[in-house]
Design a protein around this motif. Structure first.
Motif, PDB file in Angstrom:
ATOM      1  N   LYS A  14       0.825  -1.219   0.000  1.00 38.33           N
ATOM      2  CA  LYS A  14       0.000   0.000   0.000  1.00 38.33           C
ATOM      3  C   LYS A  14       0.852   1.260   0.000  1.00 38.33           C
ATOM      4  CE  LYS A  14      -3.833   2.167   2.481  1.00 38.33           C
ATOM      5  NZ  LYS A  14      -4.769   2.033   3.634  1.00 38.33           N
ATOM      6  N   THR A  33      -2.529   3.707  -8.597  1.00 38.04           N
ATOM      7  CA  THR A  33      -3.823   3.240  -8.126  1.00 38.04           C
ATOM      8  C   THR A  33      -3.754   1.713  -7.971  1.00 38.04           C
ATOM      9  OG1 THR A  33      -4.942   5.040  -9.282  1.00 38.04           O
ATOM     10  CG2 THR A  33      -6.282   3.138  -8.613  1.00 38.04           C
ATOM     11  N   GLN A  56       1.386   4.114  -2.966  1.00 32.53           N
ATOM     12  CA  GLN A  56       1.054   5.522  -2.705  1.00 32.53           C
ATOM     13  C   GLN A  56       2.242   6.424  -3.013  1.00 32.53           C
ATOM     14  OE1 GLN A  56      -0.289   5.582   1.370  1.00 32.53           O
ATOM     15  NE2 GLN A  56      -2.355   4.818   0.856  1.00 32.53           N
ATOM     16  N   ASP A  76       2.203   7.106  -6.471  1.00 32.95           N
ATOM     17  CA  ASP A  76       0.896   7.580  -6.931  1.00 32.95           C
ATOM     18  C   ASP A  76       0.248   6.587  -7.894  1.00 32.95           C
ATOM     19  OD1 ASP A  76      -1.261   9.275  -7.011  1.00 32.95           O
ATOM     20  OD2 ASP A  76      -0.457  10.491  -8.664  1.00 32.95           O
TER      21      ASP A  76
END
Length: 952
Positions: free
Chosen positions: A665, A674, A669, A672
């Motif tokens: 995760k 998805t 992030q 960036d």
């Protein structure tokens, strides 16, 4: 052929033969029953006393030349097998087999001839005292039960001596050999004295041809006359003296053998009864006499010494039979033992008994021999005649082997004897195989037919052995079987020629006597029918030999293709290893260069904490990459060696996917990206699987998707269930991204080791080139499949299909009731830990990490020291032991077992394996030794503290 070296223990042949015993073996095998019969039937008629004596002497000299070749090889290859071993070691296994095949027939034929000779001798001397019981006739020879039983009894006695006591057999052979020579010598002297000298030996030659041709007719009988003198080569490993003395022993045996033959020839010539002008008139009418008078040697002994002479020569003849039987039993036993040693005969057959002899082999020879007397002397004579050709082939192989050894060792004398022995042996073979060359010494057609059949059987046996040969020692000499096939064709022509000649002579005689014939009774028609029958037999034998040799060559060619394929595979493997080392060197040196470089920079800027911290971060990143590379290489090695196994247990497959989402995760992030995870398509989420291996697959695929997807991109992980059959669910996992994608060429190689696409974008990203290879191997280990869809600059999608047994939620929860344990946050002050590690750097690192957390530490430099410190300290002094595995004095496993054997709380102290042995087998071994947990080196401080906290 690669042959083992024989030692001296209860399962091998031991040294027990003295020079006298070896002489007895050689002499006894060379002079048998035939020496007493042949002077009147074979030696005197074609050559006379002088021609026969000269021929026998020259033949013995030729055999001595061949004996020198045996001597050369015995010195280099002592042990059982004789010519078989020599040919096998020097020329190859195929040559060794052919040599052994001919040796078997040669030696066993001598056994059969001598085992039935006693009854024949008694029939001549004492009449029909053993001609009782049922009787029948084979090839014109009457066979009686009484004589058969006598022959079987002789075989049984010889077998008993050879099987139940080799020392007894040795002394029996020595005594009989001495009596044999002494008896012949005494009779010779008595006959000469009785006849008043040698006047009756005139004429010196026979009436047939020139003196030279007469002598030559006897010389070519040398392989038959002296066969057996070389049998000592089978017992060379049992000599109690140096093998260098084998030549004098063989020379002594040949000398006594030729003297025995010449003395018996002279006795036969001097046996001329009164009323005959010379020996020729008596010998040429020998077939008309019955009883003693039909055997000149025995007749001469009786005339010279009366019944005493008859008994004395009878004892000598019996000793000749006995020594031939015992000597050839010994030789055959050792030969079969050597064959079984080299997997050319059943192992049990050649096994050495507790008495130190190959009893099973000798018993087999005796058992087969017991059936032979039922076929009669005529049929046995056909087989015995084959020994002449068998012996020449064996002598040729021995001489060629000696020649090759001489060439390799660059010894001219050995080369000369090898050449001479080879030429003499080939010359003998030419005489035997050339029809009409020396008419009086031609073999009967039945002997040629037996040789053909035996040769075809040999090819068939070799074909069976070739099919079972896993070491690829056989089938390397195609020329052997080509030569044997040509020999079969030549012998078949000789056989057919003799058959046709005999039938033609008989047909002409019938026509001459009976006049004209009409219809089917015409002898010409009979001749035509017999001729056609024999031609068909010849064609069938040649076709059978051709079929077998084609089968042999087919196997050889197939093996050659396999060897070529294996060679190419080995070359590919070598190239792969070179590529592997090249990649290893590059991929390991890259992070190592960063580690050493940033370490040097940090040392130079130690006064700049910010720069040092930055360098340490880069060192940490590079070291983790290096550790990942090493782990990948080790995993790949275990997969390729077949040591990777699954550790299945109930698990929540959706939870495994959720854990992977949580793990990546933050990384997603940061870029960036998805990142979506969807397991809504799963109906049965609780399955039996290897959770760790499935995690590894997910980590590899999602990690790659993250690395090769540009900032702002998309990564999707989807898990769905497609079916449920008989309690097994089918699950499809897809990992898709819209990253840089792959070229079609690289997509075909992506699952190969160390494959990385060579592009600017990929080269800027660290990777080992092993991740996808490991992933595919793990998927296949689970019985699943993995496929790839990709397009350059569009993205990639990996699809994995797996089948797992479905289980219940309760089973999955029971397997891991508390979930994933978290590190306990607590004060560790006052807790003392014993670190057992022989590497000071490892101990220092562990002590520093633990001290920062408040632990107190002590160090033991080996396993035994750790045990002593635990045993000598108070029960609650140490709270945990960190145990390395590979340590001097006492390893970690054994040290743990000793700690567990201590009484009270000391035996229950938690022991944690902290080791570089990281495979599942290592974890299992740690548990079996009594360890509580396992931490792999290199470890993270968090992992070490968490594991210790869980044990407190």
């Amino acid at each position: 052929m690669r042959l083992p070296n024989f030692g001296q223990n209860e399962n091998t042949l031991t040294k027990y033969l003295s020079p006298l015993a070896v002489w007895a073996l050689a002499f006894g095998c060379a002079v048998g029953w035939g020496a007493f019969m042949m002077p009147g039937t074979t030696f005197l008629p074609p050559a006379g006393p002088l021609g026969a004596s000269a021929g026998l002497l020259i033949g013995a000299c030729i055999m001595l030349i061949i004996g020198v070749n045996y001597h050369i090889l015995i010195k280099r290859f002592p042990g059982p097998g004789g010519s078989y071993t020599f040919a096998g070691k020097v020329l190859g296994a195929d040559h060794g087999f052919l040599c052994a095949w001919m040796l078997l027939l040669t030696y066993i034929a001598v056994v059969w001839a001598n085992s039935t000779a006693l009854s024949l001798m008694i029939r001549y001397i004492f009449g029909d005292i053993f001609c009782f019981g049922f009787s029948y006739t084979i090839a014109g020879y009457p066979i009686y039960l009484g004589e058969v039983l006598l022959s079987v009894a002789v075989i049984a006695v010889a077998w008993g001596f050879c099987v139940f006591g080799k020392n007894a057999a040795k002394w029996f052979q020595v005594i009989c050999a001495v009596l044999l020579f002494a008896g012949i010598s005494v009779c010779f002297v008595s006959v000469v004295i009785h006849r008043g000298g040698f006047d009756r030996l005139l004429p010196a030659f026979s009436r047939q041809g020139s003196a030279a041709s007469q002598i030559l007719s006897i010389v070519i009988l040398a392989p038959w006359a002296y066969i057996g003198f070389e049998s000592i080569s089978h017992s060379s490993g049992e000599f109690r003296f140096s093998a260098k003395k084998s030549l004098p022993v063989m020379a002594a045996a040949l000398l006594t053998a030729v003297l025995a033959y010449i003395m018996l020839v002279i006795c036969a010539a001097l046996a001329t009864p009164d009323g005959y002008a010379n020996w020729g008139e008596y010998i040429y009418k020998l077939a008309t006499f019955e009883g003693i008078k039909g055997i000149p040697t025995f007749y001469a002994a009786r005339e010279a010494m009366g019944s005493t002479g008859l008994v004395l020569l009878g004892i000598s003849a019996f000793c000749g039979i006995a020594t031939a039987l015992v000597g050839n039993f010994i030789a055959l036993g050792r030969l079969i033992h050597a064959l079984s040693r080299d997997n050319m005969a059943p192992k049990k057959l050649g096994k050495i008994s507790a008495r130190g002899v190959p009893a099973n082999a000798i018993t087999l020879v005796a058992a087969v021999s017991c059936a032979i007397p039922f076929f009669g002397r005529t049929a046995i004579g056909w087989i015995v005649d084959v020994t002449t050709i068998g012996a020449t082939l064996v002598y040729t192989y021995t001489s060629v082997s000696a020649l090759v050894v001489g060439i390799r060792e660059k010894k001219r004398v050995n080369m000369l004897f090898g050449i001479a022995g080879t030429l003499f042996s080939i010359t003998f073979a030419v005489f035997y195989l050339t029809p009409g060359f020396l008419k009086e010494n031609e073999l009967p057609p039945e002997s040629y037919l037996i040789l053909i059949i035996w040769s075809v059987l040999g090819m068939l046996v070799f074909r069976v052995l070739l099919g079972k040969d896993r070491t690829r020692t056989l089938g390397k000499s195609e020329i052997v079987w080509i030569i044997l096939f040509l020999l079969i064709m030549i012998v078949s022509v000789v056989w057919l020629n003799q058959i046709i000649s005999g039938e033609a002579i008989e047909t002409v005689a019938r026509i001459h006597v009976s006049g004209e014939y009409e219809g089917t009774a015409n002898p010409v028609f009979d001749f035509k029918d017999k001729l056609m029958t024999n031609i068909i037999v010849q064609m069938c034998l040649i076709l059978a030999a051709f079929s077998v040799i084609v089968s042999i060559f087919t196997v050889i060619k197939k093996r050659e293709k396999q060897i070529e394929a294996e060679r190419l595979l080995a070359e590919e493997s070598s190239k792969a290893k070179t590529t592997f080392l090249s990649n290893m060197s590059h991929d390991i040196r890259t992070p190592m260069n960063a580690i050493t470089g940033y370490t040097a920079l940090a040392l130079r800027e130690k006064d700049n904490p910010e720069a040092v911290h930055r360098y340490l971060d880069k060192i940490d990143t590079s070291s983790k990459h290096l550790l990942s590379l090493i782990n990948d290489i080790l995993d790949m090695s275990r997969i390729e060696s077949g040591k990777m196994s699954l550790d299945v247990a109930p698990a929540d497959i959706c939870a495994i996917l959720d854990e992977a989402r949580d793990l990546f995760k933050l990384q997603m992030q940061t870029k960036d990206i998805t990142f979506t995870v969807d397991s809504s398509g799963v109906t049965d989420r609780y399955v039996v699987c290897d959770k760790n291996r499935l995690n590894r697959i997910l980590l590899n695929l999602i990690s790659n998707a993250c690395k090769y997807t540009n900032q702002g991109g998309r990564v999707e992980a989807t898990l769905r269930q497609t079916s449920l059959n008989n309690g097994t669910g089918t699950y499809v996992l897809k990992i898709a991204d819209n990253g840089i994608g792959m070229s079609p060429e690289f997509a075909e190689r992506i699952f190969e080791e160390f494959e990385r696409e060579r592009s600017l974008a990929v080269n800027q990203i660290q990777g080992t080139g092993l991740g996808m290879s490991i992933t595919k191997s793990l998927v296949e280990l689970m019985g699943g499949t993995i496929t790839l869809k990709t397009q350059k600059d569009v993205g990639s999608e990996f699809t994995i299909t797996l089948n797992f047994p479905v289980t219940s939620s309760e089973a999955a929860k029971d397997e891991n009731p508390h979930g994933v344990p978290e590190a306990k946050k607590q004060d560790f002050g006052g807790i003392r830990i014993l670190i057992a590690d022989d590497n000071p750097i490892n101990s220092e690192i562990a002590s520093a990490i633990l001290s920062q957390e408040g632990f107190e530490t002590e160090v033991a430099e080996n396993g035994q020291r750790a045990v002593d410190m635990v045993e000598q300290a108070d029960e609650d002094y140490y709270s945990v032991v960190l145990m390395d595995i590979q340590m001097p004095v006492l390893n970690g496993y054994d040290a743990t077992r000793k700690i567990r054997a201590l009484p009270g709380k000391r035996g229950r102290i938690p022991v944690i394996a902290v080791t570089a042995n990281t495979f599942e087998d290592d974890r299992k071994n740690a548990r079996e030794a009594g360890m509580n947990a396992h931490v792999a080196k290199p470890f993270s401080p968090e992992k070490l503290i968490e594991t210790i906290a869980n044990q407190l």
